[in-house]
Design a protein around this motif. Structure first.
Motif, PDB file in Angstrom:
ATOM      1  N   ASN A 127     -29.149 -38.394  18.358  1.00 39.93           N
ATOM      2  CA  ASN A 127     -29.363 -36.976  18.023  1.00 39.93           C
ATOM      3  C   ASN A 127     -30.656 -36.472  18.648  1.00 39.93           C
ATOM      4  OD1 ASN A 127     -27.954 -38.295  15.435  1.00 39.93           O
ATOM      5  ND2 ASN A 127     -27.251 -36.177  15.673  1.00 39.93           N
ATOM      6  N   LEU A 128     -30.643 -35.140  18.893  1.00 42.40           N
ATOM      7  CA  LEU A 128     -31.844 -34.451  19.344  1.00 42.40           C
ATOM      8  C   LEU A 128     -32.248 -33.515  18.219  1.00 42.40           C
ATOM      9  CD1 LEU A 128     -33.358 -34.688  22.012  1.00 42.40           C
ATOM     10  CD2 LEU A 128     -32.299 -32.557  22.735  1.00 42.40           C
ATOM     11  N   LEU A 129     -33.404 -33.770  17.591  1.00 36.19           N
ATOM     12  CA  LEU A 129     -33.780 -33.082  16.362  1.00 36.19           C
ATOM     13  C   LEU A 129     -34.833 -32.020  16.632  1.00 36.19           C
ATOM     14  CD1 LEU A 129     -34.149 -36.208  14.054  1.00 36.19           C
ATOM     15  CD2 LEU A 129     -32.103 -34.860  14.490  1.00 36.19           C
ATOM     16  N   THR A 130     -34.563 -30.838  16.053  1.00 35.74           N
ATOM     17  CA  THR A 130     -35.554 -29.759  16.065  1.00 35.74           C
ATOM     18  C   THR A 130     -35.620 -29.174  14.658  1.00 35.74           C
ATOM     19  OG1 THR A 130     -33.964 -28.019  16.612  1.00 35.74           O
ATOM     20  CG2 THR A 130     -34.965 -29.234  18.460  1.00 35.74           C
ATOM     21  N   SER A 131     -36.539 -28.263  14.479  1.00 37.09           N
ATOM     22  CA  SER A 131     -36.668 -27.644  13.160  1.00 37.09           C
ATOM     23  C   SER A 131     -35.552 -26.641  12.877  1.00 37.09           C
ATOM     24  CB  SER A 131     -38.027 -26.948  13.051  1.00 37.09           C
ATOM     25  OG  SER A 131     -38.133 -25.939  14.030  1.00 37.09           O
ATOM     26  N   VAL A 147     -35.257 -33.544   7.703  1.00 35.05           N
ATOM     27  CA  VAL A 147     -35.799 -34.139   8.935  1.00 35.05           C
ATOM     28  C   VAL A 147     -37.289 -33.864   9.061  1.00 35.05           C
ATOM     29  CG1 VAL A 147     -35.831 -33.898  11.449  1.00 35.05           C
ATOM     30  CG2 VAL A 147     -33.674 -34.229  10.252  1.00 35.05           C
ATOM     31  N   LEU A 148     -37.682 -32.630   8.832  1.00 37.57           N
ATOM     32  CA  LEU A 148     -39.085 -32.252   9.022  1.00 37.57           C
ATOM     33  C   LEU A 148     -40.022 -32.997   8.075  1.00 37.57           C
ATOM     34  CD1 LEU A 148     -38.714 -28.398   9.545  1.00 37.57           C
ATOM     35  CD2 LEU A 148     -38.963 -30.179  11.266  1.00 37.57           C
ATOM     36  N   ASP A 149     -39.492 -33.411   6.900  1.00 40.18           N
ATOM     37  CA  ASP A 149     -40.320 -34.130   5.917  1.00 40.18           C
ATOM     38  C   ASP A 149     -40.168 -35.641   6.014  1.00 40.18           C
ATOM     39  OD1 ASP A 149     -41.321 -31.789   4.850  1.00 40.18           O
ATOM     40  OD2 ASP A 149     -39.661 -31.573   3.423  1.00 40.18           O
ATOM     41  N   ILE A 174     -32.301 -38.300   5.771  1.00 44.00           N
ATOM     42  CA  ILE A 174     -32.227 -37.174   6.713  1.00 44.00           C
ATOM     43  C   ILE A 174     -30.887 -36.439   6.682  1.00 44.00           C
ATOM     44  CG2 ILE A 174     -33.909 -38.215   8.279  1.00 44.00           C
ATOM     45  CD1 ILE A 174     -31.599 -39.070  10.060  1.00 44.00           C
ATOM     46  N   VAL A 175     -29.841 -37.013   5.995  1.00 41.89           N
ATOM     47  CA  VAL A 175     -28.534 -36.342   5.988  1.00 41.89           C
ATOM     48  C   VAL A 175     -28.504 -35.252   4.936  1.00 41.89           C
ATOM     49  CG1 VAL A 175     -27.355 -38.395   6.834  1.00 41.89           C
ATOM     50  CG2 VAL A 175     -27.530 -37.996   4.377  1.00 41.89           C
ATOM     51  N   VAL A 216     -37.182 -34.106  19.120  1.00 45.29           N
ATOM     52  CA  VAL A 216     -37.309 -35.555  18.930  1.00 45.29           C
ATOM     53  C   VAL A 216     -35.956 -36.196  19.177  1.00 45.29           C
ATOM     54  CG1 VAL A 216     -37.718 -37.392  17.259  1.00 45.29           C
ATOM     55  CG2 VAL A 216     -39.208 -35.396  17.308  1.00 45.29           C
ATOM     56  N   LEU A 217     -35.931 -37.172  20.080  1.00 47.36           N
ATOM     57  CA  LEU A 217     -34.725 -37.943  20.346  1.00 47.36           C
ATOM     58  C   LEU A 217     -34.668 -39.096  19.343  1.00 47.36           C
ATOM     59  CD1 LEU A 217     -32.254 -38.661  22.112  1.00 47.36           C
ATOM     60  CD2 LEU A 217     -33.805 -39.979  23.581  1.00 47.36           C
TER      61      LEU A 217
END
Length: 611
Positions: A127-131, A147-149, A174-175, A216-217
């Motif tokens: 996954n590629l994670l953003t806010s 994710v952010l926390d 994170i889910v 973030v990858l």
């Protein structure tokens, strides 16, 4: 226990000498045999352990190489991903408020990620994670808020583009809430890195727009990857393999009844230091061989645990053999002891009788030397020992007599100074009564000097006491040689409690007065300087007398010289403090002489009488 030992000792003391000798020979033969057997057993165990340790270690090393190869491949895939030009183009063109575009972008980014990771069966999701959106795999529905926390996201951001390996964590961190994953895929370890703001294309550096968030990858890897490598790799029953993080947490297997963390274990601390090797440890009361090796990619530790008793299971036959050998040697020792005891009893009886006679004070006792070689030597040495004891007793008696005589002489010597002090005090009062202050001061200086030299028998003294004596000496000498010389004293006050040899400055000053100023009628000057140079103490006595040439400087340190006091001071310093310390002399004819003294700085302790 003590009672039984005393009873056993009493029973043994009542036995005949021949019986005691028999028992001694039995012990003499069987005990070494048992010790050798145990030593052989332990050595065999050690050899087996070393061979097993080497074999298990090679297995762990090989497993780690396989894991490192897989993880290196994953690491290369992440590097290829973050270098993908199309991915940077998509990120630069991203509009975070256009939901339709985000969905389209998600589809394309998923294709890019699958290009690098779909063929790797160890990877659960990429996954590629953003806010604002989670691009990539649909295996998990990721919540932007969680994710952010999460520590995963924070660790990747903190690494600033470096690859971060994250030990096993639950995906529920994170889910989205309410999503339930298959238990077989609910525990992972992860690799994560932040995509940097620059990339290369056609030899040129391109920059991501400043306003674009750096995603973030995140690659979730199945923990079962470790299990597939470790399966059936250890040939010993009951052996198992763990992967541990650098803080001692168990990463694989995730479902285990074993300890969850080994952070405080001695073997784990040893593994952190050594990185690769083996050790023996006890876990939950069970002795284990642990072979460990650190992964090159993650820094995690792979450890194989092998039950110690399984390694030495084939040594039971050796224990039985050792027991039978001990029994056989015991029977043999009984026979040999019985035969030898009779042959040895007669000469030993003679030795016992002679020992008894010496014990009651008959030191003139001698044993006739027999023809037997061993006992002939023994009896000869016994007779020599007896003569030596008699000689030592005589010498000791004579020493005691001399000590008594010395004590009596010392008491006699103390009477005369006492009379002298009283006489000097009477003269002092008479001088004061006649207003003869100079004579009074001379008498007080002399009295102080006599008291110091007679009553103070110590070889070393504090500097303040020695200087008190020296000032009295200088007063007397200044009066005797009035007008010929003066004295300047410059000594660091911190040296007052310094340990110095008694009267160490007097011979040097006396040499300056008597020999250095013998041609002067006035104008002589003696400078006494003392200072502390960290661990050493330095004193300099300098005069402006007639000086000395090189031959005189050499002769002054000889015992045959008329300046014997100076050579004696040098020898005393070397004896007290070491050969590297002592006196050095610098002199020029017609200019004067400077004597330098050096020895270690030691604070004087009143309880210490000698060095």
């Amino acid at each position: 226990m003590k009672k039984y030992l005393k009873l056993l000792g009493k029973k043994l003391s009542e036995l005949r000498f021949r019986d005691k000798l028999t028992i001694s020979y039995i012990l003499l033969i069987t005990v070494p045999a048992i010790v050798i057997g145990i030593k052989y057993y332990n050595t065999s165990s050690q050899i087996i352990l070393e061979n097993a340790s080497k074999h298990i270690y090679e297995i762990v090393k090989k497993d780690n190489q396989i894991i490192d190869n897989r993880l290196n491949k994953l690491q290369e895939s992440t590097l290829s991903t973050i270098s993908n030009v199309e991915l940077y183009t998509l990120l630069n063109a991203m509009r975070t408020d256009d939901e339709m575009q985000l969905i389209q972008m998600d589809k394309r980014i998923k294709e890019i990620l699958n290009q690098y990771f779909i063929e790797n069966g160890d990877i659960f999701s990429a996954n590629l994670l953003t806010s604002y959106y989670a691009f990539g795999s649909n295996n998990v529905s990721i919540s932007q808020e969680k994710v952010l926390d999460s520590n995963v996201y924070k660790d990747a951001k903190q690494a600033q583009g470096g690859l971060v390996w994250i030990p096993n964590y639950e995906v529920s961190e994170i889910v989205k809430s309410g999503e339930i994953l298959n238990n077989n895929f609910n525990n992972f370890f992860a690799a994560a890195r932040t995509i940097n703001s620059t990339y290369f294309q056609n030899g040129s550096i391109h920059y991501m727009s400043e306003g674009i968030e750096r995603p973030v990858l995140l690659i979730n890897v199945k923990v079962d990857m470790f299990n597939s490598v470790f399966a059936d790799s250890l040939p010993v029953t009951g052996a198992y393999t763990f992967v541990l993080s650098q803080d001692g947490r168990v990463i694989s297997p995730t479902q285990s009844n074993h300890i969850k963390s080994y952070e405080d274990s001695d073997w784990f601390q040893h593994a952190l230091l050594q990185k690769s090797g083996s050790s023996i440890t006890t876990i939950a009361g069970k002795k284990l061989l642990v072979c460990f090796d650190r992964m090159q990619t993650t820094g995690w530790i792979t450890a194989a645990f092998v039950p110690y008793d399984q390694l030495i299971v084939n040594l039971s036959n050796l224990r039985t053999y050792t027991l039978y050998l001990s029994i056989f040697l015991m029977v043999l020792s009984v026979i040999i002891a019985y035969l030898l005891s009779g042959w040895l009893t007669n000469p030993i009886k003679k030795l016992l009788v002679a020992t008894h006679l010496i014990g009651i004070g008959k030191f003139t006792t001698k044993i006739p030397v027999v023809s037997d070689k061993e006992f002939s030597f023994l009896f000869t040495k016994f007779n020599q020992m007896n003569e030596k004891i008699q000689q030592l007793i005589t010498e000791n008696y004579e020493v005691k007599l001399r000590e008594k005589e010395a004590e009596i002489m010392a008491l006699n010597l103390q009477l005369n100074p006492h009379f002298l002090y009283n006489t000097l005090n009477i003269i002092n009062w008479m001088a004061m009564d006649k207003n003869q202050d100079d004579i009074s001061r001379m008498i007080m200086s002399l009295s102080t000097m006599l008291e110091y030299t007679v009553h103070n028998k110590k070889e070393i003294v504090p500097l303040r006491e020695d200087m008190k004596w020296l000032k009295g000496y200088l007063h007397i000498m200044s009066t005797r040689y009035e007008g010929i010389f003066g004295v300047q004293i410059e000594i660091d006050p911190s040296l007052d409690s310094c340990t110095v040899p008694k009267l160490f400055l007097q011979p040097i000053i006396e040499n300056s007065i008597i020999h250095g100023f013998e041609l002067l009628e006035t104008g002589g000057m003696i400078q006494i300087v003392g200072w502390n140079n960290e661990s050493t103490v330095h004193f300099t006595v300098q005069d402006n007398g007639k000086g000395m040439d090189e031959n005189q400087k050499k002769n002054i340190m000889n015992d045959d010289s008329e300046h014997v006091g100076i050579s004696n001071i040098d020898k005393r310093i070397k004896l007290l403090f070491g050969q590297e310390y002592g006196i050095s002399i610098d002199s020029q004819v017609g200019v004067g002489t400077s004597v330098h003294i050096v020895f270690p700085f030691r604070k004087f302790e009143t309880s210490v009488d000698n060095f």
